[in-house]
Design a protein around this motif. Sequence first.
Motif, PDB file in Angstrom:
ATOM      1  N   GLU A   4      -4.176  81.980  57.800  1.00  0.00           N
ATOM      2  CA  GLU A   4      -3.344  83.086  57.297  1.00  0.00           C
ATOM      3  C   GLU A   4      -2.668  82.704  55.983  1.00  0.00           C
ATOM      4  OE1 GLU A   4      -0.756  85.002  60.150  1.00  0.00           O
ATOM      5  OE2 GLU A   4      -2.252  84.592  61.688  1.00  0.00           O
ATOM      6  N   PHE A   5      -2.263  81.448  55.877  1.00  0.00           N
ATOM      7  CA  PHE A   5      -1.700  80.982  54.599  1.00  0.00           C
ATOM      8  C   PHE A   5      -2.761  81.100  53.501  1.00  0.00           C
ATOM      9  CE2 PHE A   5      -1.158  77.408  51.556  1.00  0.00           C
ATOM     10  CZ  PHE A   5       0.049  77.773  51.001  1.00  0.00           C
ATOM     11  N   GLN A   6      -3.973  80.690  53.844  1.00  0.00           N
ATOM     12  CA  GLN A   6      -5.073  80.755  52.864  1.00  0.00           C
ATOM     13  C   GLN A   6      -5.338  82.201  52.447  1.00  0.00           C
ATOM     14  OE1 GLN A   6      -8.403  78.471  54.464  1.00  0.00           O
ATOM     15  NE2 GLN A   6      -6.970  76.976  55.287  1.00  0.00           N
ATOM     16  N   ARG A   7      -5.266  83.113  53.417  1.00  0.00           N
ATOM     17  CA  ARG A   7      -5.469  84.531  53.090  1.00  0.00           C
ATOM     18  C   ARG A   7      -4.353  85.053  52.170  1.00  0.00           C
ATOM     19  NH1 ARG A   7      -8.037  85.263  58.057  1.00  0.00           N
ATOM     20  NH2 ARG A   7      -6.133  85.615  59.218  1.00  0.00           N
ATOM     21  N   ALA A   8      -3.124  84.600  52.425  1.00  0.00           N
ATOM     22  CA  ALA A   8      -1.982  85.032  51.590  1.00  0.00           C
ATOM     23  C   ALA A   8      -2.174  84.576  50.144  1.00  0.00           C
ATOM     24  CB  ALA A   8      -0.679  84.480  52.163  1.00  0.00           C
ATOM     25  N   LEU A   9      -2.711  83.369  49.977  1.00  0.00           N
ATOM     26  CA  LEU A   9      -2.970  82.866  48.615  1.00  0.00           C
ATOM     27  C   LEU A   9      -4.030  83.722  47.934  1.00  0.00           C
ATOM     28  CD1 LEU A   9      -3.167  78.960  48.939  1.00  0.00           C
ATOM     29  CD2 LEU A   9      -1.384  80.279  47.793  1.00  0.00           C
ATOM     30  N   LYS A  10      -5.103  83.996  48.677  1.00  0.00           N
ATOM     31  CA  LYS A  10      -6.203  84.779  48.092  1.00  0.00           C
ATOM     32  C   LYS A  10      -5.740  86.176  47.714  1.00  0.00           C
ATOM     33  CE  LYS A  10     -10.447  84.149  50.087  1.00  0.00           C
ATOM     34  NZ  LYS A  10     -11.325  83.829  51.242  1.00  0.00           N
ATOM     35  N   VAL A  17       3.274  84.201  51.281  1.00  0.00           N
ATOM     36  CA  VAL A  17       3.255  82.746  51.065  1.00  0.00           C
ATOM     37  C   VAL A  17       4.607  82.149  51.438  1.00  0.00           C
ATOM     38  CG1 VAL A  17       3.090  80.931  49.289  1.00  0.00           C
ATOM     39  CG2 VAL A  17       1.424  82.801  49.317  1.00  0.00           C
ATOM     40  N   ARG A  18       5.671  82.881  51.117  1.00  0.00           N
ATOM     41  CA  ARG A  18       7.025  82.403  51.465  1.00  0.00           C
ATOM     42  C   ARG A  18       7.187  82.219  52.970  1.00  0.00           C
ATOM     43  NH1 ARG A  18       9.794  86.298  47.293  1.00  0.00           N
ATOM     44  NH2 ARG A  18      10.282  84.824  45.622  1.00  0.00           N
TER      45      ARG A  18
END
Length: 309
Positions: A4-10, A17-18
Amino acid sequence: MNEEFQRALKAGDLDAVRGFPKADLHNHGWAGADPASVGKILGKKIAPLDHRLTSMAEMHAWAGEHFGNPDPKLRPGLFEAAFARAARDGLARFEIGDDVWAITLDGSAHNVTNILKRAHDRGAPAVEWIPQLGMSRHCRIEDIRRWMEPFLELRFYRIVDLSGDEFAQPIENFKPLYRLAKKNGLRLKAHVGEWGDADSVRRAVEELELDEVQHGIAAADSQSVMRFLADHRIRLNICPTSNLMLSRVESLASHPIRKLFDAGVRVTINTDDMAMFGQSVSHEFLNLYKAGCLDEKELDQIRENGLSD
Ligand SMILES: [Zn+2]
Protein backbone atom coordinates in the motif's frame (compact mmCIF):
# COMPACT_ATOMS: atom_id res chain seq x y z
CA MET A 1 7.41 -4.51 2.76
CA ASN A 2 4.13 -2.68 2.36
CA GLU A 3 2.41 -2.73 -1.02
CA GLU A 4 0.00 0.00 0.00
CA PHE A 5 2.92 2.34 0.67
CA GLN A 6 4.27 1.47 -2.77
CA ARG A 7 0.88 2.21 -4.32
CA ALA A 8 0.75 5.59 -2.53
CA LEU A 9 4.13 6.50 -4.03
CA LYS A 10 3.03 5.48 -7.52
CA ALA A 11 -0.14 7.56 -7.14
CA GLY A 12 1.88 10.57 -5.92
CA ASP A 13 -0.46 10.74 -2.94
CA LEU A 14 1.26 12.81 -0.23
CA ASP A 15 -1.47 12.32 2.37
CA ALA A 16 -1.37 8.56 1.88
CA VAL A 17 2.44 8.48 2.13
CA ARG A 18 2.16 10.40 5.41
CA GLY A 19 0.03 7.56 6.76
CA PHE A 20 2.83 4.95 6.72
CA PRO A 21 5.47 4.62 9.43
CA LYS A 22 8.71 6.34 8.53
CA ALA A 23 11.84 7.51 10.36
CA ASP A 24 13.71 10.81 10.41
CA LEU A 25 17.21 10.11 11.72
CA HIS A 26 18.97 13.29 10.62
CA ASN A 27 17.84 16.54 12.27
CA HIS A 28 19.28 19.64 13.87
CA GLY A 29 17.30 20.76 16.90
CA TRP A 30 14.32 22.99 16.34
CA ALA A 31 15.28 23.44 12.67
CA GLY A 32 13.35 20.16 12.37
CA ALA A 33 10.16 22.28 12.47
CA ASP A 34 8.41 23.34 9.26
CA PRO A 35 9.10 26.87 7.95
CA ALA A 36 5.54 28.16 8.50
CA SER A 37 5.51 27.16 12.18
CA VAL A 38 8.97 28.64 12.76
CA GLY A 39 7.83 31.87 11.06
CA LYS A 40 4.75 32.06 13.25
CA ILE A 41 6.80 31.66 16.44
CA LEU A 42 9.46 34.16 15.33
CA GLY A 43 6.77 36.60 14.14
CA LYS A 44 7.84 36.77 10.50
CA LYS A 45 7.16 35.05 7.22
CA ILE A 46 9.64 32.28 6.44
CA ALA A 47 9.63 30.63 3.03
CA PRO A 48 11.90 27.64 2.38
CA LEU A 49 15.17 28.20 0.56
CA ASP A 50 14.30 28.71 -3.12
CA HIS A 51 17.73 28.76 -4.77
CA ARG A 52 20.78 26.57 -4.60
CA LEU A 53 23.71 27.56 -2.35
CA THR A 54 27.28 26.49 -2.80
CA SER A 55 28.94 26.61 0.61
CA MET A 56 28.29 26.21 4.31
CA ALA A 57 29.12 29.90 4.73
CA GLU A 58 26.20 30.74 2.42
CA MET A 59 24.00 28.35 4.36
CA HIS A 60 24.88 29.95 7.70
CA ALA A 61 24.27 33.41 6.18
CA TRP A 62 20.80 32.31 4.97
CA ALA A 63 19.94 30.86 8.38
CA GLY A 64 21.24 33.99 10.13
CA GLU A 65 19.14 36.25 7.92
CA HIS A 66 15.93 34.20 8.25
CA PHE A 67 16.10 32.74 11.77
CA GLY A 68 18.64 34.97 13.53
CA ASN A 69 19.33 33.93 17.11
CA PRO A 70 15.86 33.36 18.55
CA ASP A 71 15.19 34.47 22.10
CA PRO A 72 15.80 31.41 24.37
CA LYS A 73 12.24 31.92 25.65
CA LEU A 74 10.99 30.78 22.23
CA ARG A 75 12.86 27.47 22.33
CA PRO A 76 10.08 25.41 23.96
CA GLY A 77 7.62 26.46 21.24
CA LEU A 78 10.13 25.85 18.44
CA PHE A 79 10.88 22.34 19.68
CA GLU A 80 7.19 21.60 20.09
CA ALA A 81 6.71 22.64 16.45
CA ALA A 82 9.45 20.19 15.39
CA PHE A 83 7.69 17.32 17.19
CA ALA A 84 4.29 18.37 15.80
CA ARG A 85 5.78 18.27 12.30
CA ALA A 86 7.06 14.75 12.98
CA ALA A 87 3.56 13.63 13.98
CA ARG A 88 1.99 15.17 10.84
CA ASP A 89 4.68 13.55 8.71
CA GLY A 90 3.68 10.11 10.04
CA LEU A 91 7.02 9.43 11.70
CA ALA A 92 7.30 6.31 13.80
CA ARG A 93 10.84 7.14 14.88
CA PHE A 94 12.38 10.58 15.33
CA GLU A 95 16.02 11.16 16.27
CA ILE A 96 16.34 14.73 17.47
CA GLY A 97 17.78 16.72 20.33
CA ASP A 98 19.90 19.80 20.85
CA ASP A 99 23.57 20.69 20.69
CA VAL A 100 25.31 20.27 24.05
CA TRP A 101 26.18 23.97 23.69
CA ALA A 102 22.52 24.71 24.52
CA ILE A 103 23.48 24.24 28.17
CA THR A 104 24.80 27.82 27.94
CA LEU A 105 21.32 29.02 26.89
CA ASP A 106 19.06 27.14 29.30
CA GLY A 107 21.40 26.97 32.30
CA SER A 108 21.62 23.21 32.85
CA ALA A 109 21.40 19.86 31.05
CA HIS A 110 18.28 19.23 33.10
CA ASN A 111 16.58 22.37 31.75
CA VAL A 112 17.52 21.63 28.12
CA THR A 113 16.22 18.08 28.50
CA ASN A 114 12.98 19.18 30.12
CA ILE A 115 12.25 21.52 27.21
CA LEU A 116 12.66 18.56 24.86
CA LYS A 117 10.59 16.20 27.01
CA ARG A 118 7.72 18.68 27.24
CA ALA A 119 7.88 19.34 23.50
CA HIS A 120 7.64 15.60 22.82
CA ASP A 121 4.72 15.19 25.23
CA ARG A 122 2.82 18.10 23.72
CA GLY A 123 3.79 17.81 20.06
CA ALA A 124 4.07 14.10 19.28
CA PRO A 125 3.49 11.78 22.25
CA ALA A 126 2.80 8.82 19.92
CA VAL A 127 6.06 9.22 17.97
CA GLU A 128 9.00 7.21 19.31
CA TRP A 129 11.62 9.79 20.15
CA ILE A 130 15.31 8.84 20.27
CA PRO A 131 16.96 11.63 22.32
CA GLN A 132 20.10 12.86 20.58
CA LEU A 133 23.07 14.91 21.76
CA GLY A 134 24.67 17.18 19.18
CA MET A 135 28.24 18.46 19.01
CA SER A 136 29.75 21.06 16.71
CA ARG A 137 33.05 20.70 14.88
CA HIS A 138 33.60 24.40 15.47
CA CYS A 139 33.89 24.10 19.26
CA ARG A 140 36.96 23.34 21.34
CA ILE A 141 37.14 19.73 22.53
CA GLU A 142 37.50 20.73 26.20
CA ASP A 143 34.39 22.93 25.96
CA ILE A 144 32.33 20.15 24.36
CA ARG A 145 33.44 17.73 27.06
CA ARG A 146 32.47 20.18 29.82
CA TRP A 147 29.02 20.75 28.29
CA MET A 148 28.48 17.09 27.44
CA GLU A 149 29.25 15.46 30.78
CA PRO A 150 26.13 16.74 32.62
CA PHE A 151 23.97 15.44 29.76
CA LEU A 152 25.57 12.00 29.98
CA GLU A 153 24.94 11.95 33.74
CA LEU A 154 21.20 12.13 33.04
CA ARG A 155 21.41 8.68 31.40
CA PHE A 156 18.60 9.74 29.09
CA TYR A 157 20.28 10.27 25.72
CA ARG A 158 20.72 7.40 23.29
CA ILE A 159 22.69 8.79 20.37
CA VAL A 160 25.37 11.36 19.63
CA ASP A 161 26.01 13.35 16.43
CA LEU A 162 28.73 15.73 15.23
CA SER A 163 27.97 18.46 12.67
CA GLY A 164 29.35 21.73 11.30
CA ASP A 165 32.19 22.43 8.89
CA GLU A 166 33.86 19.09 8.07
CA PHE A 167 37.18 20.86 7.67
CA ALA A 168 37.08 22.84 10.95
CA GLN A 169 39.41 20.39 12.71
CA PRO A 170 40.66 16.83 12.16
CA ILE A 171 38.21 14.05 12.95
CA GLU A 172 40.80 12.42 15.24
CA ASN A 173 40.37 15.32 17.72
CA PHE A 174 36.92 13.99 18.55
CA LYS A 175 38.07 10.48 19.44
CA PRO A 176 38.08 11.01 23.24
CA LEU A 177 34.52 12.41 23.11
CA TYR A 178 33.31 9.42 21.09
CA ARG A 179 35.02 7.01 23.49
CA LEU A 180 33.22 8.74 26.34
CA ALA A 181 29.87 8.56 24.52
CA LYS A 182 30.41 4.88 23.73
CA LYS A 183 31.32 4.12 27.35
CA ASN A 184 27.98 5.66 28.26
CA GLY A 185 26.14 3.35 25.88
CA LEU A 186 25.25 5.88 23.16
CA ARG A 187 25.02 4.98 19.47
CA LEU A 188 27.54 6.96 17.46
CA LYS A 189 26.84 9.13 14.42
CA ALA A 190 28.76 11.95 12.73
CA HIS A 191 28.36 14.21 9.70
CA VAL A 192 30.97 13.28 7.13
CA GLY A 193 31.22 12.88 3.36
CA GLU A 194 28.85 15.76 2.62
CA TRP A 195 31.67 18.16 1.72
CA GLY A 196 34.58 15.76 2.26
CA ASP A 197 35.61 12.79 0.11
CA ALA A 198 35.03 9.04 0.24
CA ASP A 199 38.18 8.33 2.25
CA SER A 200 37.10 10.81 4.91
CA VAL A 201 33.96 8.73 5.43
CA ARG A 202 35.93 5.54 6.04
CA ARG A 203 38.42 7.34 8.27
CA ALA A 204 35.66 8.81 10.44
CA VAL A 205 33.92 5.43 10.79
CA GLU A 206 37.19 3.76 11.81
CA GLU A 207 38.56 6.49 14.07
CA LEU A 208 35.31 7.27 15.89
CA GLU A 209 33.84 3.73 15.70
CA LEU A 210 30.66 5.12 14.15
CA ASP A 211 27.48 3.08 13.90
CA GLU A 212 25.96 5.48 11.37
CA VAL A 213 26.98 8.36 9.11
CA GLN A 214 25.00 11.55 8.48
CA HIS A 215 25.13 12.14 4.69
CA GLY A 216 28.23 10.12 3.72
CA ILE A 217 27.23 10.50 0.07
CA ALA A 218 30.84 10.99 -1.11
CA ALA A 219 31.32 7.28 -0.37
CA ALA A 220 29.58 6.64 -3.71
CA ASP A 221 32.82 7.76 -5.43
CA SER A 222 34.69 4.71 -4.15
CA GLN A 223 33.79 1.06 -4.65
CA SER A 224 36.06 0.04 -1.79
CA VAL A 225 34.53 2.53 0.69
CA MET A 226 31.03 1.41 -0.31
CA ARG A 227 32.05 -2.21 0.23
CA PHE A 228 33.52 -1.28 3.62
CA LEU A 229 30.23 0.42 4.65
CA ALA A 230 28.12 -2.47 3.40
CA ASP A 231 30.33 -5.11 5.08
CA HIS A 232 30.20 -3.28 8.41
CA ARG A 233 26.44 -2.54 8.18
CA ILE A 234 27.07 1.21 8.61
CA ARG A 235 23.84 3.09 7.98
CA LEU A 236 23.93 6.32 5.96
CA ASN A 237 21.21 8.82 6.90
CA ILE A 238 20.81 10.79 3.68
CA CYS A 239 18.96 14.08 3.05
CA PRO A 240 18.31 14.42 -0.70
CA THR A 241 16.83 17.93 -0.84
CA SER A 242 19.56 19.31 1.41
CA ASN A 243 22.19 17.76 -0.89
CA LEU A 244 20.49 19.31 -3.92
CA MET A 245 20.04 22.79 -2.43
CA LEU A 246 23.62 22.91 -1.11
CA SER A 247 24.93 21.84 -4.54
CA ARG A 248 26.32 18.54 -3.26
CA VAL A 249 24.51 16.70 -6.10
CA GLU A 250 23.51 17.68 -9.63
CA SER A 251 19.92 16.50 -9.41
CA LEU A 252 17.63 14.13 -7.51
CA ALA A 253 17.55 11.86 -10.57
CA SER A 254 21.31 11.34 -10.34
CA HIS A 255 21.52 11.33 -6.53
CA PRO A 256 24.26 8.93 -5.29
CA ILE A 257 21.75 7.20 -2.99
CA ARG A 258 21.08 5.05 -6.09
CA LYS A 259 24.69 3.87 -6.28
CA LEU A 260 24.93 3.36 -2.52
CA PHE A 261 21.72 1.31 -2.50
CA ASP A 262 22.97 -0.83 -5.39
CA ALA A 263 26.24 -1.43 -3.55
CA GLY A 264 24.31 -2.87 -0.60
CA VAL A 265 24.87 0.09 1.75
CA ARG A 266 22.06 0.52 4.27
CA VAL A 267 20.60 3.96 3.53
CA THR A 268 17.71 6.01 4.93
CA ILE A 269 15.91 9.16 3.74
CA ASN A 270 15.72 12.17 6.07
CA THR A 271 15.16 15.95 6.18
CA ASP A 272 18.31 17.61 7.70
CA ASP A 273 16.74 21.05 8.32
CA MET A 274 13.08 21.10 7.43
CA ALA A 275 12.82 24.77 8.51
CA MET A 276 15.23 25.62 5.70
CA PHE A 277 14.43 23.10 2.97
CA GLY A 278 10.69 22.76 3.57
CA GLN A 279 10.51 19.07 2.67
CA SER A 280 9.13 16.47 5.08
CA VAL A 281 10.23 12.83 4.95
CA SER A 282 7.03 12.05 3.02
CA HIS A 283 7.96 14.70 0.44
CA GLU A 284 11.49 13.33 0.18
CA PHE A 285 10.20 9.82 -0.64
CA LEU A 286 7.86 11.20 -3.29
CA ASN A 287 10.54 13.48 -4.74
CA LEU A 288 12.95 10.58 -5.27
CA TYR A 289 10.21 8.44 -6.79
CA LYS A 290 9.08 11.19 -9.18
CA ALA A 291 12.69 11.90 -10.19
CA GLY A 292 13.07 8.22 -11.17
CA CYS A 293 16.01 7.79 -8.80
CA LEU A 294 14.56 4.74 -7.01
CA ASP A 295 11.45 2.66 -7.64
CA GLU A 296 8.62 2.04 -5.19
CA LYS A 297 9.97 -1.29 -3.92
CA GLU A 298 13.43 0.16 -3.30
CA LEU A 299 11.96 3.15 -1.49
CA ASP A 300 9.85 0.83 0.65
CA GLN A 301 12.99 -1.10 1.60
CA ILE A 302 14.69 2.20 2.49
CA ARG A 303 11.67 3.21 4.59
CA GLU A 304 12.06 -0.02 6.58
CA ASN A 305 15.82 0.54 6.97
CA GLY A 306 15.03 3.47 9.27
CA LEU A 307 12.56 1.81 11.58
CA SER A 308 15.06 -0.07 13.76
CA ASP A 309 18.66 0.40 14.99
ZN1 LIG B 1 22.84 17.55 8.88
